[in-house]
Design an enzyme around this catalytic site. Structure first.
Site, PDB file in Angstrom:
ATOM      1  N   ALA A 122      35.100  33.980  46.030  1.00 27.98           N
ATOM      2  CA  ALA A 122      35.538  35.142  46.788  1.00 27.98           C
ATOM      3  C   ALA A 122      35.051  36.429  46.162  1.00 27.98           C
ATOM      4  O   ALA A 122      34.845  36.518  44.962  1.00 27.98           O
ATOM      5  CB  ALA A 122      37.058  35.149  46.867  1.00 27.98           C
ATOM      6  N   CYS A 123      34.881  37.444  47.003  1.00 30.50           N
ATOM      7  CA  CYS A 123      34.437  38.755  46.562  1.00 30.50           C
ATOM      8  C   CYS A 123      35.239  39.828  47.287  1.00 30.50           C
ATOM      9  O   CYS A 123      35.934  39.544  48.252  1.00 30.50           O
ATOM     10  CB  CYS A 123      32.955  38.943  46.848  1.00 30.50           C
ATOM     11  SG  CYS A 123      31.894  37.640  46.186  1.00 30.50           S
ATOM     12  N   THR A 124      35.126  41.070  46.812  1.00 26.88           N
ATOM     13  CA  THR A 124      35.806  42.195  47.435  1.00 26.88           C
ATOM     14  C   THR A 124      34.802  43.325  47.591  1.00 26.88           C
ATOM     15  O   THR A 124      34.013  43.581  46.673  1.00 26.88           O
ATOM     16  CB  THR A 124      36.998  42.661  46.579  1.00 26.88           C
ATOM     17  OG1 THR A 124      37.864  41.558  46.322  1.00 26.88           O
ATOM     18  CG2 THR A 124      37.783  43.755  47.289  1.00 26.88           C
TER      19      THR A 124
END
Length: 478
Positions: A7-9
């Site tokens: 996951a990334c933001t």
């Protein structure tokens, strides 16, 4: 073979929404494990040499044009097992790309247009296939859209393109379907792994782009759940318990930092992607979103405000498996040759600095371009030095927070002064002079930060020796 993605933001800020008139495109690259060594490289330009890019993690083989621009990348060290994943950087035409924010489509749309996992373009190769060949952020979307049409996509991806005027966010959600939206100049955007783009205006080609026949595809397969409108997130996205505890919470906290007067719910499936800025947003604020573990809320796993259940209710933004956090900033108030800055953080962003790298300084210091697979105690590798600092600070977080925050504040002041002193001097220089000057200045900055960081680590280790629980105070009456 496809790597299990994590996951990334993402945080994006238009030029009229920033304090200095820059565009900023920022993202955390989070992998599935705490250690996945990276390095910073500058790939040279090439001419009259048609060639191919091959992915390590599936059977993708892509044809590249005969001429390509120089560009930055932040690849994995273990290419054969982890893939290349160049992730982020600028090319020599001052166009930035950050790839990719993993996004996940629902089963209805994937049944109608499955991902081409075997041979489609994937995160492993997407930067090498795109960034050397584009002259603007807008062209980046168009160019990548053509690649998706030709090869299909191996996974769902959100891809960022940035130049001095525009920021585009492109979401590739099935084998061939995608939509891209331009971030308004007076606005910012936040997302984290859910499909972000909402209402699409097909009459506004200045601010939206999309794959061929996407409306016909949706109509043919009866995919739009709404009576009115065309909401990309609702048609293609997901909305489940996993999203609420893993994804929507990060979007909520980004808005909490950047729009502090707006009250939103971290469990809301309909949180906005784009919001108009209520104040001029700073680089520090963007970095504070990406370095967040929900400070000041009951949801902070390192805090004291919440119950144990609250502290572990939501997935933090900054993680021990955040391998690369970056801000691609284009400064419109600096000479064009020194206007593009890659702010790169190799440690856990909560505890380590974002170090600035000019895109026209392509002789990168050895501590960034050569990263061993395992830590050496000489700490000559920037990746391992900052990972080590991260572990130290978190090990005695209450005691080490203050000296770490002082170190980070001092580093930011040093960086800002260094940029203001360094960048204007390139005015009037030849290209080779610019490269040599910026590269030399960059190496001096990297050396200074290594000196500061190692001193802090030594100080914390000495302080930590006094915090051992293996101690005993003898009662003087015994």
């Amino acid at each position: 073979m496809e790597r299990k993605r994590s996951a990334c933001t993402t945080v994006l800020v238009g030029k009229d929404a920033t304090i200095d008139g820059s565009t900023m495109a920022a993202r955390n690259d989070d992998t599935g494990k705490p250690l996945n060594p990276l390095k910073l490289v500058s790939y040279p330009a090439y001419h009259d040499h048609p060639n191919q890019t091959k992915a390590y993690l599936n059977h993708f083989i892509g044809e590249r044009p005969a001429d390509g621009y120089r560009y930055q990348g932040v690849p994995n060290v273990d290419l054969r097992n982890e893939g290349t994943y160049d992730e982020s950087g600028f090319n020599e035409k001052n166009v930035g790309m950050s790839a990719t924010e993993s996004v996940y489509a629902n089963e209805r749309v994937l049944a109608a247009d499955p991902l081409n996992t075997e041979s489609g373009i994937n995160e492993d190769a997407i930067v090498a296939m795109t960034l050397p060949f584009i002259n603007s952020a807008r062209q980046g979307v168009q160019y990548l859209g053509q690649l998706v049409a030709r090869y299909g996509s191996a996974e769902g991806n959100g891809v960022i393109f940035v130049d001095k005027d525009e920021i585009w966010y492109m979401e590739i959600v099935t084998g061939h379907c995608w939509v891209a939206e331009r971030i308004p100049d007076d606005s910012y955007a936040v997302t984290g792994n859910r499909i972000a783009i909402q209402e699409v205006n097909f009459d506004d080609r200045d601010n939206f782009m999309w794959s061929n026949n996407i409306r016909e595809f949706v109509e043919k397969h009866h995919l739009n759940p709404d009576l009115h409108g065309w909401n990309f997130r609702r048609i293609f996205g997901t909305a489940d318990v996993f999203d609420q505890h893993y994804n929507t919470c990060r979007q909520w906290y980004g808005h909490k930092v950047l729009s502090p007067n707006v009250k939103l719910d971290p469990l809301d499936f309909n949180l906005p992607f784009i919001m108009r800025a209520s104040h001029k947003i700073t680089l520090e604020e963007v970095q504070s979103v990406l370095s967040s573990h929900y400070q000041g809320t009951p949801y902070d796993p390192l805090g004291h405000l919440g119950t144990e259940e609250q502290k572990h209710l939501f997935r933090p933004i900054s993680l021990n498996r955040t391998q690369n956090s970056h801000v691609l900033q284009v400064r419109n108030d600096l000479p064009e040759a020194a206007s593009c800055i890659l702010w790169l953080c190799f440690g856990i962003p909560s505890f380590t600095p974002y170090v600035p790298f000019f895109n026209n300084a392509d002789d990168i210091d050895i501590s960034y371009r050569q990263t061993p697979m395992k830590m050496n105690m000489d700490l000559k590798s920037a990746y391992w030095m900052y990972r080590g600092l991260s572990m130290l600070v978190e090990s005695h977080h209450p005691e080490f927070t203050k000296p770490d925050l002082d170190y980070l504040k001092s580093a930011r002041q040093f960086f800002y002064s260094w940029i203001d002193k360094t960048a204007p001097k390139v005015e009037g220089m030849e290209d080779n002079q610019i490269n040599a000057y910026l590269s030399k200045s960059e190496k001096e900055l990297v050396a200074e930060m290594a000196k500061r960081t190692k001193k802090l680590m030594a100080d914390l280790m000495m302080q930590g020796l006094g915090l051992s629980k293996l101690t005993f105070v003898m009662d003087e009456n015994l």
